[in-house]
Design a protein around this motif. Structure first.
Motif, PDB file in Angstrom:
ATOM      1  N   ASP A   1      36.774  33.034  30.909  1.00 48.49           N
ATOM      2  CA  ASP A   1      37.546  34.565  31.389  1.00 48.49           C
ATOM      3  C   ASP A   1      36.758  35.698  31.492  1.00 48.49           C
ATOM      4  OD1 ASP A   1      39.708  32.977  31.391  1.00 48.49           O
ATOM      5  OD2 ASP A   1      40.455  33.539  29.109  1.00 48.49           O
ATOM      6  N   PHE A   2      35.730  35.795  30.569  1.00 44.47           N
ATOM      7  CA  PHE A   2      34.947  36.904  30.808  1.00 44.47           C
ATOM      8  C   PHE A   2      33.981  36.955  31.979  1.00 44.47           C
ATOM      9  CE2 PHE A   2      30.496  38.722  30.056  1.00 44.47           C
ATOM     10  CZ  PHE A   2      30.870  39.832  29.792  1.00 44.47           C
ATOM     11  N   GLY A   3      33.743  36.026  32.425  1.00 43.15           N
ATOM     12  CA  GLY A   3      32.772  35.628  33.645  1.00 43.15           C
ATOM     13  C   GLY A   3      33.416  35.690  34.760  1.00 43.15           C
ATOM     14  N   LYS A   4      34.841  35.488  34.768  1.00 41.93           N
ATOM     15  CA  LYS A   4      35.476  35.802  36.037  1.00 41.93           C
ATOM     16  C   LYS A   4      35.892  37.321  36.086  1.00 41.93           C
ATOM     17  CE  LYS A   4      38.204  31.380  36.021  1.00 41.93           C
ATOM     18  NZ  LYS A   4      39.394  30.691  35.890  1.00 41.93           N
TER      19      LYS A   4
ATOM     20  N   ALA B   1      34.515  42.535  38.751  1.00 45.55           N
ATOM     21  CA  ALA B   1      34.269  43.864  38.788  1.00 45.55           C
ATOM     22  C   ALA B   1      33.052  44.128  39.682  1.00 45.55           C
ATOM     23  CB  ALA B   1      34.080  44.350  37.382  1.00 45.55           C
ATOM     24  N   GLN B   2      32.240  43.060  39.487  1.00 44.33           N
ATOM     25  CA  GLN B   2      30.813  43.354  40.363  1.00 44.33           C
ATOM     26  C   GLN B   2      31.227  43.091  41.916  1.00 44.33           C
ATOM     27  OE1 GLN B   2      28.639  40.165  38.594  1.00 44.33           O
ATOM     28  NE2 GLN B   2      27.276  41.769  37.526  1.00 44.33           N
ATOM     29  N   LYS B   3      32.042  42.333  42.152  1.00 45.49           N
ATOM     30  CA  LYS B   3      32.469  41.934  43.634  1.00 45.49           C
ATOM     31  C   LYS B   3      33.060  43.297  44.098  1.00 45.49           C
ATOM     32  CE  LYS B   3      35.488  39.572  46.733  1.00 45.49           C
ATOM     33  NZ  LYS B   3      36.646  38.455  46.819  1.00 45.49           N
TER      34      LYS B   3
ATOM     35  N   GLY C   1      32.397  48.647  47.708  1.00 52.32           N
ATOM     36  CA  GLY C   1      32.564  49.974  47.858  1.00 52.32           C
ATOM     37  C   GLY C   1      33.799  50.356  47.469  1.00 52.32           C
ATOM     38  N   LEU C   2      34.653  49.769  46.846  1.00 51.46           N
ATOM     39  CA  LEU C   2      35.812  50.444  46.511  1.00 51.46           C
ATOM     40  C   LEU C   2      35.817  51.472  45.727  1.00 51.46           C
ATOM     41  CD1 LEU C   2      38.021  46.941  45.712  1.00 51.46           C
ATOM     42  CD2 LEU C   2      37.655  48.033  47.985  1.00 51.46           C
TER      43      LEU C   2
ATOM     44  N   MET D   1      34.746  46.832  34.616  1.00 53.93           N
ATOM     45  CA  MET D   1      34.076  45.966  33.899  1.00 53.93           C
ATOM     46  C   MET D   1      34.624  45.617  32.497  1.00 53.93           C
ATOM     47  SD  MET D   1      31.400  44.984  35.836  1.00 53.93           S
ATOM     48  CE  MET D   1      30.260  44.553  34.348  1.00 53.93           C
ATOM     49  N   PRO D   2      34.524  44.498  31.862  1.00 55.77           N
ATOM     50  CA  PRO D   2      35.115  43.993  30.728  1.00 55.77           C
ATOM     51  C   PRO D   2      34.702  44.714  29.523  1.00 55.77           C
ATOM     52  CG  PRO D   2      34.182  42.046  31.942  1.00 55.77           C
ATOM     53  CD  PRO D   2      33.768  43.178  32.476  1.00 55.77           C
ATOM     54  N   ARG D   3      35.741  45.201  28.869  1.00 58.12           N
ATOM     55  CA  ARG D   3      35.505  46.077  27.703  1.00 58.12           C
ATOM     56  C   ARG D   3      35.676  45.118  26.341  1.00 58.12           C
ATOM     57  NH1 ARG D   3      38.672  51.397  28.917  1.00 58.12           N
ATOM     58  NH2 ARG D   3      40.149  50.030  29.449  1.00 58.12           N
ATOM     59  N   CYS D   4      35.489  45.759  25.152  1.00 52.06           N
ATOM     60  CA  CYS D   4      35.911  45.188  23.874  1.00 52.06           C
ATOM     61  C   CYS D   4      37.085  45.191  23.639  1.00 52.06           C
ATOM     62  CB  CYS D   4      35.081  45.884  22.951  1.00 52.06           C
ATOM     63  SG  CYS D   4      33.239  45.882  22.776  1.00 52.06           S
TER      64      CYS D   4
END
Length: 407
Positions: free
Chosen positions: A97-100, A105-107, A112-113, A121-124
């Motif tokens: 899930d973290f990888g997805k 986010a990187q995509k 350029g959105l 990006m995933p947060r704690c």
């Protein structure tokens, strides 16, 4: 109604059931979630550390994907008895899930959105804010005598509101904001084709009436569930305001009770909207073979004076229920681009020179003289743009009209 989604070679659906959780199972689920939350936070920390290192030393870049995080999890389980006491299946799945989440986010960044449009990006995950969510593959659970057995010796009682159509491949066990536990199974979708009727229908969305159709019998009036519950919600808001502690102090028991009552009232309204939309969608899909739906995006209403009324109409949820119901029963659902649908004449195809104000509810064509309700005319325009004649005879789609198939 199961939520159908594309997965692998065929279609799969999620079937969600309520769980009855004993005190022993509840403690075990929370302990399992503490381990998974720790794994997620470690993934976040490691990802940030690798990103900072790559910025400082771009010539020696490193990656932080699920494969590397899996190796780190194996090493952590070897030296940490507390982590090893839990099942490895949900811990590995939370890395997926973290990888997805990170890849999405990187995509968005590469495309350029803007900051408002892209996923962050995933947060704690904080202990008192994140609701427990545990994912198990088929090697981490089994169904026996109507009960759900999870890896680690956790046994849960499932409220079987309906039977599963096939053996599930995975299950998600989660808790909502009210403290209720659910099990969401993924199983192959069960096709349920309906007999052909030969009828077609066009649907236009709105806030005065949630759905206006070419058939008067299938119009969906605004149920106003939120407006009816507003007095109760306002009362709970005042209770929370009176009992709110100063910043830095723990919330009182009375404040937590008021917050729970408010969340319960909101949940009831959401379920009422969902139930109304599904029942209407079932009736529309049962009576028609081809459905031309306005591809309306209701998000922009949140920035207007109609924000509250638009949210209460639940256009997005009703549209989603209609598309899923049409896909489930094998109906032809066509999404029509909403541009100029209120300006075009369904009879002759002429377009007005100026956009009609919302206060003008009657459409009058200056070319052919046709007079009709504004929403009814738009519903018939949906049929014309979908390549169907409003009278039910196959026609030709006008050139340049945008059309997408939803099923």
């Amino acid at each position: 109604m199961p939520v159908v989604q594309e997965a692998g070679e065929g279609r799969h659906a999620r079937y969600t059931y309520r769980l009855r959780v004993s005190s022993t199972a509840h403690a075990a689920l929370l302990a399992e979630w503490d381990r998974c939350r720790w794994v997620w936070n470690e993934c976040v920390a490691k990802s940030r550390a690798v990103h900072a290192r790559n910025r400082a030393r771009p010539q020696d870049r490193q990656t932080c994907g699920p494969a590397r995080l899996d190796k780190m999890l194996t090493q952590a389980r070897e030296r940490t008895p507390w982590l090893r006491a839990g099942s490895s299946v949900p811990q590995q799945q939370i890395i997926r899930d973290f990888g997805k989440a990170r890849a999405k986010a990187q995509k968005d960044i590469k495309e350029g959105l803007s900051l408002k449009q892209r996923a962050g990006m995933p947060r704690c995950k904080k202990k008192r804010e994140a609701d427990p969510t545990l994912n198990y593959t088929n090697r981490g659970f089994r169904l026996k005598n109507g009960r759900l057995h999870l890896a680690g010796g956790i046994v849960l009682t499932v409220v079987w509101s309906r039977e599963l159509p096939a053996a599930p491949s995975s299950v998600r066990v989660y808790r909502d904001s009210l403290g209720h536990w659910y099990a969401s199974f993924v199983a192959p979708a069960e096709a349920q084709p309906l007999p052909a009727t030969g009828a077609v229908i066009g649907i236009d969305w709105g806030v005065k009436e949630t759905a206006t159709t070419t058939s008067d019998a299938h119009d969906l009036p605004h149920a106003q569930h939120g407006k009816k519950a507003q007095a109760k919600l306002s009362r709970y808001d005042r209770m929370m305001a009176r009992r709110k502690r100063a910043k830095g102090q723990a919330a009182s028991k009375g404040y937590r009770e008021a917050r729970h009552l408010r969340a319960k009232a909101h949940k009831k309204v959401a379920r009422q909207r969902q139930d109304t939309g599904r029942k209407w969608a079932k009736r529309v899909v049962t009576d028609h073979d081809v459905i031309a739906v306005e591809d309306f995006r209701s998000k922009f209403l949140t920035r207007t004076s109609m924000a509250r009324k638009g949210a209460d109409a639940a256009i997005g949820a009703t549209k989603k229920a209609l598309i899923e119901m049409g896909r489930k029963h094998g109906r032809d659902v066509r999404l029509v681009h909403p541009a100029h649908t209120t300006m075009d004449c369904a009879s002759c195809g002429a377009r007005t020179k100026h956009a009609l104000p919302l206060s003008e509810r009657t459409y009058t064509c200056t070319t052919c003289g046709a007079v009709s309700s504004r929403d009814k005319n738009s519903a018939r325009v949906m049929l014309v743009r979908a390549g169907l004649n409003p009278a039910g005879v196959e026609g030709v789609r006008p050139p340049g009209a945008l059309l997408r198939k939803a099923a």
